[in-house]
Design a protein around this motif. Structure first.
Motif, PDB file in Angstrom:
ATOM      1  N   GLU A  83      29.153  38.973  36.799  1.00 48.72           N
ATOM      2  CA  GLU A  83      30.612  37.871  36.634  1.00 48.72           C
ATOM      3  C   GLU A  83      31.749  38.305  36.862  1.00 48.72           C
ATOM      4  N   ASN A  84      31.743  39.405  36.238  1.00 49.43           N
ATOM      5  CA  ASN A  84      33.082  40.355  36.224  1.00 49.43           C
ATOM      6  C   ASN A  84      33.481  40.798  37.686  1.00 49.43           C
ATOM      7  N   ARG A  85      32.365  41.201  38.282  1.00 53.18           N
ATOM      8  CA  ARG A  85      32.544  41.505  39.747  1.00 53.18           C
ATOM      9  C   ARG A  85      32.981  40.565  40.562  1.00 53.18           C
ATOM     10  N   ILE A  86      32.347  39.300  40.484  1.00 54.61           N
ATOM     11  CA  ILE A  86      32.762  38.241  41.228  1.00 54.61           C
ATOM     12  C   ILE A  86      34.112  37.720  41.086  1.00 54.61           C
ATOM     13  N   LEU A  87      34.708  37.755  39.745  1.00 49.47           N
ATOM     14  CA  LEU A  87      35.980  37.353  39.107  1.00 49.47           C
ATOM     15  C   LEU A  87      37.020  38.476  39.971  1.00 49.47           C
ATOM     16  N   LYS A  88      36.723  39.542  39.903  1.00 56.10           N
ATOM     17  CA  LYS A  88      37.665  40.753  40.200  1.00 56.10           C
ATOM     18  C   LYS A  88      37.786  40.678  41.960  1.00 56.10           C
ATOM     19  N   MET A  89      36.474  40.517  42.491  1.00 57.96           N
ATOM     20  CA  MET A  89      36.826  40.243  43.912  1.00 57.96           C
ATOM     21  C   MET A  89      37.335  39.052  44.388  1.00 57.96           C
ATOM     22  N   LYS A  90      37.410  37.962  43.735  1.00 57.32           N
ATOM     23  CA  LYS A  90      37.831  36.824  44.110  1.00 57.32           C
ATOM     24  C   LYS A  90      39.303  36.670  43.669  1.00 57.32           C
ATOM     25  N   TYR A  91      39.770  36.981  42.393  1.00 58.23           N
ATOM     26  CA  TYR A  91      41.100  36.724  42.014  1.00 58.23           C
ATOM     27  C   TYR A  91      41.959  38.058  41.966  1.00 58.23           C
ATOM     28  N   VAL A  92      41.197  38.993  42.089  1.00 60.92           N
ATOM     29  CA  VAL A  92      42.197  40.505  42.064  1.00 60.92           C
ATOM     30  C   VAL A  92      42.295  40.999  43.647  1.00 60.92           C
ATOM     31  N   ASP A  93      41.055  41.083  44.082  1.00 63.64           N
ATOM     32  CA  ASP A  93      41.038  41.520  45.539  1.00 63.64           C
ATOM     33  C   ASP A  93      41.239  40.418  46.494  1.00 63.64           C
ATOM     34  N   GLY A  94      41.336  39.153  46.202  1.00 61.05           N
ATOM     35  CA  GLY A  94      41.600  38.004  47.033  1.00 61.05           C
ATOM     36  C   GLY A  94      40.337  37.915  48.209  1.00 61.05           C
ATOM     37  N   MET A  95      39.374  37.959  47.713  1.00 59.74           N
ATOM     38  CA  MET A  95      38.163  37.715  48.746  1.00 59.74           C
ATOM     39  C   MET A  95      37.589  36.329  48.671  1.00 59.74           C
TER      40      MET A  95
END
Length: 128
Positions: free
Chosen positions: A83-95
């Motif tokens: 869950e944290n990896r998905i959120l990081k990749m989506k909202y921090v990394d912009g993927m």
């Protein structure tokens, strides 16, 4: 649970506003130095006399917020769990969710469902 996401989004908004305010203040300073206001007589109490002070304060706050963002990104990069990896990749990394699925070796449908579940949890926590 996902408070870091709110903190990240708040910092992102603060930095964007400070960038805007910095640009606006630099334009104002230029007007006083070499623009249409250069011949206006200033007193120590006037707003024009304080533009450089405002500029320094904005630059200081922006640097502080950018350091906080750097520290938060470092912290986020250390979190585990899908869950944290998905959120990081989506909202921090912009993927995109498709890119996330590819990178994490999951199907796009699975990542979409997981993301929807996470959003429901975050929404519930916000309302609670």
């Amino acid at each position: 649970m996902f408070d870091w996401m709110k903190d990240y989004q708040k910092l992102e908004e603060d930095i964007a506003y400070l960038d805007y305010n910095l640009d606006k203040t630099k334009v104002e300073l230029k007007r006083w130095i070499s623009g249409d206001l250069r011949d206006v007589r200033l007193t120590a109490e006037s707003d024009g006399a304080k533009v450089e002070e405002h500029l320094e304060a904005i630059e200081y706050e922006l640097a502080h917020k950018m350091n906080a963002m750097y520290d938060l990104k470092y912290l986020i990069s250390r979190f585990t769990g899908l869950e944290n990896r998905i959120l990081k990749m989506k909202y921090v990394d912009g993927m995109t969710l498709e890119q996330i699925a590819f990178d994490l070796h999951y199907s796009t449908g699975y990542i979409r469902r997981k993301h929807a579940e996470i959003r429901k949890i975050v929404k519930f926590l916000d309302e609670f």
